[in-house]
Design a protein around this motif. Sequence first.
Motif, PDB file in Angstrom:
ATOM      1  N   GLY A 103       0.825  -1.206   0.000  1.00  0.00           N
ATOM      2  CA  GLY A 103       0.000   0.000   0.000  1.00  0.00           C
ATOM      3  C   GLY A 103       0.857   1.251   0.000  1.00  0.00           C
ATOM      4  O   GLY A 103       2.089   1.198  -0.106  1.00  0.00           O
ATOM      5  N   ARG A 104       0.223   2.401   0.155  1.00  0.00           N
ATOM      6  CA  ARG A 104       0.927   3.680   0.047  1.00  0.00           C
ATOM      7  C   ARG A 104       1.328   4.276   1.391  1.00  0.00           C
ATOM      8  O   ARG A 104       2.073   5.260   1.423  1.00  0.00           O
ATOM      9  CB  ARG A 104       0.023   4.679  -0.683  1.00  0.00           C
ATOM     10  N   SER A 145     -11.324  -4.168   1.118  1.00  0.00           N
ATOM     11  CA  SER A 145     -12.761  -4.039   1.387  1.00  0.00           C
ATOM     12  C   SER A 145     -13.111  -2.756   2.126  1.00  0.00           C
ATOM     13  O   SER A 145     -14.229  -2.246   1.990  1.00  0.00           O
ATOM     14  CB  SER A 145     -13.259  -5.250   2.186  1.00  0.00           C
ATOM     15  N   GLN A 146     -12.171  -2.210   2.921  1.00  0.00           N
ATOM     16  CA  GLN A 146     -12.436  -0.958   3.619  1.00  0.00           C
ATOM     17  C   GLN A 146     -12.105   0.262   2.765  1.00  0.00           C
ATOM     18  O   GLN A 146     -12.441   1.389   3.142  1.00  0.00           O
ATOM     19  CB  GLN A 146     -11.628  -0.897   4.924  1.00  0.00           C
ATOM     20  N   THR A 147     -11.455   0.046   1.628  1.00  0.00           N
ATOM     21  CA  THR A 147     -11.050   1.163   0.772  1.00  0.00           C
ATOM     22  C   THR A 147     -11.973   1.340  -0.416  1.00  0.00           C
ATOM     23  O   THR A 147     -12.280   2.471  -0.811  1.00  0.00           O
ATOM     24  CB  THR A 147      -9.602   0.946   0.282  1.00  0.00           C
ATOM     25  N   ASN A 157      -4.801   1.335  -4.247  1.00  0.00           N
ATOM     26  CA  ASN A 157      -3.693   2.277  -4.106  1.00  0.00           C
ATOM     27  C   ASN A 157      -4.031   3.652  -4.666  1.00  0.00           C
ATOM     28  O   ASN A 157      -3.636   4.681  -4.102  1.00  0.00           O
ATOM     29  CB  ASN A 157      -2.436   1.722  -4.779  1.00  0.00           C
ATOM     30  N   GLU A 158      -4.778   3.682  -5.754  1.00  0.00           N
ATOM     31  CA  GLU A 158      -5.204   4.970  -6.310  1.00  0.00           C
ATOM     32  C   GLU A 158      -6.157   5.701  -5.368  1.00  0.00           C
ATOM     33  O   GLU A 158      -6.230   6.934  -5.369  1.00  0.00           O
ATOM     34  CB  GLU A 158      -5.874   4.750  -7.663  1.00  0.00           C
ATOM     35  N   ALA A 159      -6.870   4.924  -4.531  1.00  0.00           N
ATOM     36  CA  ALA A 159      -7.773   5.528  -3.550  1.00  0.00           C
ATOM     37  C   ALA A 159      -7.044   5.954  -2.273  1.00  0.00           C
ATOM     38  O   ALA A 159      -7.677   6.321  -1.294  1.00  0.00           O
ATOM     39  CB  ALA A 159      -8.893   4.554  -3.203  1.00  0.00           C
ATOM     40  N   GLY A 160      -5.728   5.888  -2.292  1.00  0.00           N
ATOM     41  CA  GLY A 160      -4.944   6.331  -1.146  1.00  0.00           C
ATOM     42  C   GLY A 160      -4.073   5.251  -0.541  1.00  0.00           C
ATOM     43  O   GLY A 160      -3.125   5.545   0.183  1.00  0.00           O
TER      44      GLY A 160
END
Length: 373
Positions: free
Chosen positions: A131-132, A318-320, A348-351
Amino acid sequence: MRMLTIGAFARAARLSPKALRLYDELDLLRPARVDPDTGYRHYAVEQLEQARLVAWLRRLGMPLARIREVCALTDPADAAREIRAYWARVEAETAARRDLALFLVDQLSGTTEREPTTMLTLRHSAHSDRGRVRPVNQDTAYAGGRLLAVADGFGPAGGPASSAAVEALRFLDTEAPPAGGVLNLLEDAVRAATDAVRDVADGSDEVGTTLTALLWTGSQLALVHIGDTRAYLLRDGALFRVTHDHTLVQSLVDEGRLTPEEAETHPQRTLLLKALTGAPEAGTGGAGSAGGAGRSYDLRLHEARLGDRYLLCSDGLSQTLPEDTLRTLLAAAHDPATAVTALIDAANEAGGPDNVSCVVADVVEAVSGEEAG
């Protein structure tokens, strides 16, 4: 306005006074008047129609949080559409349980006439991404010819804990499990995974992992699940969640105290009620887990169909991403590897706020000479 006491109103609406008090607390059916001295509730006769609607929807099995949404709709046509959509989902889930019941009847009675003539197998792909935001990856994802698994570790040794849990299950991938004893075999494997996590945790209940795994036998999947990693099924274009989160927030949703939308932003949405930990009993005590006695994990069989697509994932996915996005990405991908890449990229694009792990598997027809589980 004609008023009824709570007892008279309960009898007229065919609801218990206890249910009416709960509906008042949940802002689902407020009394028209509350005596300021005694606190005794009184209801208007005009409220009977809404009370009966609540009673009918409860008989359908609709959760209280969704009933509140239906009752808040001012247009009867909108309410009818919501009820129709709910019942369509119930029918789909009931059909899946019916298939499982038929399979169990055949297994226990020795009947083979319903055994599929088409040999099935799994096409699969798995990947885990840091992840980021997180400095390390504490997830573990695995996909083999028979075993699919995702684990999400927590605590100072969360990564080794998730890896140990999945590693303890990997022997299941080496040979076809007996159809009649697959649940017993999986249960024994989970006990071994529990012991492996305890060894890693070295007695600390602050270290542990969630675990969701599917074991393929050739026509059905045996599921084991604990925590908030998830399994989804994409069937005929519709997405169904196969697992039930073992979290505080999910328990509040089940009780009707939170709506699913409220749960998505609840500050304690990651608080686990059950997990594999270093505590003496799995799912008790520790950071991120609480309560639970006896067998704390879910264990059951799930009937598979040609064309099914399964997703196992950690809560970093699932939480993103909302379920509509999961469904769209799963349905659009032409193979499991493409689906896994699209899902992780979207998270990853969602944060990319958390580690994200995905396993995607398709139920396909086995080609000549290919092992079908």
